[in-house]
Design a protein around this motif. Structure first.
Motif, mmCIF file in Angstrom:
data_model
loop_
_atom_site.group_PDB
_atom_site.id
_atom_site.type_symbol
_atom_site.label_atom_id
_atom_site.label_comp_id
_atom_site.label_asym_id
_atom_site.label_seq_id
_atom_site.Cartn_x
_atom_site.Cartn_y
_atom_site.Cartn_z
ATOM 1 N N LEU A 76 -7.104 -17.050 -36.451
ATOM 2 C CA LEU A 76 -6.708 -15.855 -37.187
ATOM 3 C C LEU A 76 -7.850 -14.844 -37.238
ATOM 4 O O LEU A 76 -7.632 -13.636 -37.095
ATOM 5 N N GLN A 77 -9.065 -15.317 -37.390
ATOM 6 C CA GLN A 77 -10.227 -14.436 -37.389
ATOM 7 C C GLN A 77 -10.315 -13.670 -36.069
ATOM 8 O O GLN A 77 -10.543 -12.456 -36.057
ATOM 9 N N GLU A 78 -10.118 -14.366 -34.961
ATOM 10 C CA GLU A 78 -10.147 -13.703 -33.657
ATOM 11 C C GLU A 78 -9.047 -12.657 -33.534
ATOM 12 O O GLU A 78 -9.258 -11.563 -33.000
ATOM 13 N N ILE A 79 -7.861 -12.976 -34.028
ATOM 14 C CA ILE A 79 -6.731 -12.037 -33.974
ATOM 15 C C ILE A 79 -7.042 -10.789 -34.796
ATOM 16 O O ILE A 79 -6.839 -9.657 -34.342
ATOM 17 N N ILE A 80 -7.551 -10.990 -36.011
ATOM 18 C CA ILE A 80 -7.852 -9.866 -36.898
ATOM 19 C C ILE A 80 -8.987 -9.016 -36.327
ATOM 20 O O ILE A 80 -8.923 -7.785 -36.338
ATOM 21 N N GLN A 81 -10.007 -9.661 -35.798
ATOM 22 C CA GLN A 81 -11.096 -8.906 -35.171
ATOM 23 C C GLN A 81 -10.602 -8.154 -33.948
ATOM 24 O O GLN A 81 -11.062 -7.043 -33.668
ATOM 25 N N GLY A 82 -9.644 -8.726 -33.232
ATOM 26 C CA GLY A 82 -9.035 -8.048 -32.089
ATOM 27 C C GLY A 82 -8.285 -6.791 -32.492
ATOM 28 O O GLY A 82 -8.119 -5.870 -31.692
ATOM 29 N N LEU A 83 -7.835 -6.743 -33.754
ATOM 30 C CA LEU A 83 -7.173 -5.547 -34.292
ATOM 31 C C LEU A 83 -8.197 -4.505 -34.763
ATOM 32 O O LEU A 83 -7.817 -3.412 -35.175
ATOM 33 N N GLY A 84 -9.477 -4.867 -34.714
ATOM 34 C CA GLY A 84 -10.532 -3.937 -35.104
ATOM 35 C C GLY A 84 -11.031 -4.077 -36.525
ATOM 36 O O GLY A 84 -11.773 -3.214 -37.010
ATOM 37 N N TYR A 85 -10.663 -5.147 -37.212
ATOM 38 C CA TYR A 85 -11.087 -5.342 -38.595
ATOM 39 C C TYR A 85 -12.192 -6.399 -38.676
ATOM 40 O O TYR A 85 -12.068 -7.463 -38.069
ATOM 41 N N PRO A 86 -13.250 -6.128 -39.450
ATOM 42 C CA PRO A 86 -14.268 -7.152 -39.659
ATOM 43 C C PRO A 86 -13.670 -8.322 -40.441
ATOM 44 O O PRO A 86 -12.880 -8.117 -41.365
ATOM 45 N N ALA A 87 -14.027 -9.538 -40.062
ATOM 46 C CA ALA A 87 -13.495 -10.727 -40.737
ATOM 47 C C ALA A 87 -14.570 -11.804 -40.778
ATOM 48 O O ALA A 87 -15.293 -12.005 -39.799
ATOM 49 N N GLU A 88 -14.637 -12.493 -41.910
ATOM 50 C CA GLU A 88 -15.622 -13.558 -42.093
ATOM 51 C C GLU A 88 -14.902 -14.821 -42.550
ATOM 52 O O GLU A 88 -14.113 -14.785 -43.494
ATOM 53 N N GLU A 115 -0.407 -15.375 -31.284
ATOM 54 C CA GLU A 115 -1.267 -14.196 -31.396
ATOM 55 C C GLU A 115 -0.492 -12.907 -31.664
ATOM 56 O O GLU A 115 -0.815 -12.165 -32.595
ATOM 57 N N GLU A 116 0.518 -12.597 -30.876
ATOM 58 C CA GLU A 116 1.232 -11.327 -31.017
ATOM 59 C C GLU A 116 1.969 -11.247 -32.347
ATOM 60 O O GLU A 116 1.906 -10.233 -33.042
ATOM 61 N N ALA A 117 2.671 -12.303 -32.707
ATOM 62 C CA ALA A 117 3.425 -12.305 -33.968
ATOM 63 C C ALA A 117 2.482 -12.217 -35.165
ATOM 64 O O ALA A 117 2.751 -11.493 -36.125
ATOM 65 N N THR A 118 1.375 -12.936 -35.111
ATOM 66 C CA THR A 118 0.419 -12.917 -36.214
ATOM 67 C C THR A 118 -0.224 -11.538 -36.340
ATOM 68 O O THR A 118 -0.404 -11.030 -37.451
ATOM 69 N N ALA A 119 -0.549 -10.904 -35.234
ATOM 70 C CA ALA A 119 -1.115 -9.553 -35.270
ATOM 71 C C ALA A 119 -0.123 -8.583 -35.906
ATOM 72 O O ALA A 119 -0.515 -7.699 -36.684
#
Length: 172
Positions: free
Chosen positions: A17-29, A134-138
């Motif tokens: 999920l972190q990778e997906i969110i970062q792929g959308l351009g959002y910082p995630a920790e 990935e696509e659905a979660t994004a």
């Protein structure tokens, strides 16, 4: 499946999920569970609101007992809106939240326990046998972000007594 294996699975899924969110351009920790934090948690900064305030979404797997986790996972998306409810606004906020939750396409808005705050929460049901798609979660993250932005401004206008409930309902 034992509890440690369940937590390990949650950690892996939150890493995806972190990778997906970062792929959308959002910082995630990703924060691993500890004595202070009972569950692995992914914290992501979503788009700033209309007042340019930071909005953080926390993602955790909803805790289930071992028998419940054989077939499904419950992924919780949680975002506390960055404003406080004016003490006299509670009756109007309760009324507005009924309408807002009828219009919200993803999740619901509620008053946070023991705080003068409102949160947006969505629990996604996932099959335990699959990894996050990935696509659905994004799309879920994007829709959750958009919903909290759009409806959050309307809720804030009533919670801070800048608009009446009737005015806000016309905006929905």
């Amino acid at each position: 499946m034992n509890l440690e294996a369940i937590y390990a699975r949650h950690l892996v899924e939150l890493g995806y999920l972190q990778e997906i969110i970062q792929g959308l351009g959002y910082p995630a920790e990703l924060i691993e569970r500890s004595p202070e934090i009972p569950y692995h948690t992914l914290v992501a900064q979503l788009d700033h609101d209309s007042a340019d305030r930071v909005r953080e979404m926390a993602c955790t797997f909803y805790p289930l007992n071992e028998e419940d986790t054989q077939n499904l996972l419950l992924l919780q998306y949680f975002l506390e809106l960055p404003f406080e409810i004016h003490p006299q606004a509670y009756p109007d906020v309760y009324k507005l939240l009924l309408e807002v939750n009828n219009k919200s396409v993803l999740g619901h808005f509620s008053i946070t326990a023991d705080k003068p705050k409102i949160h947006h929460r969505y629990i996604q049901t996932l099959p335990a046998t699959n990894l996050l798609a990935e696509e659905a979660t994004a799309e879920v993250v994007t829709l959750f972000n958009y919903t909290s932005l759009m409806l959050g401004d309307i809720i804030e206008s009533v919670a801070t007594q800048k608009k009446s409930t009737d005015e806000a309902m016309q905006m929905i």
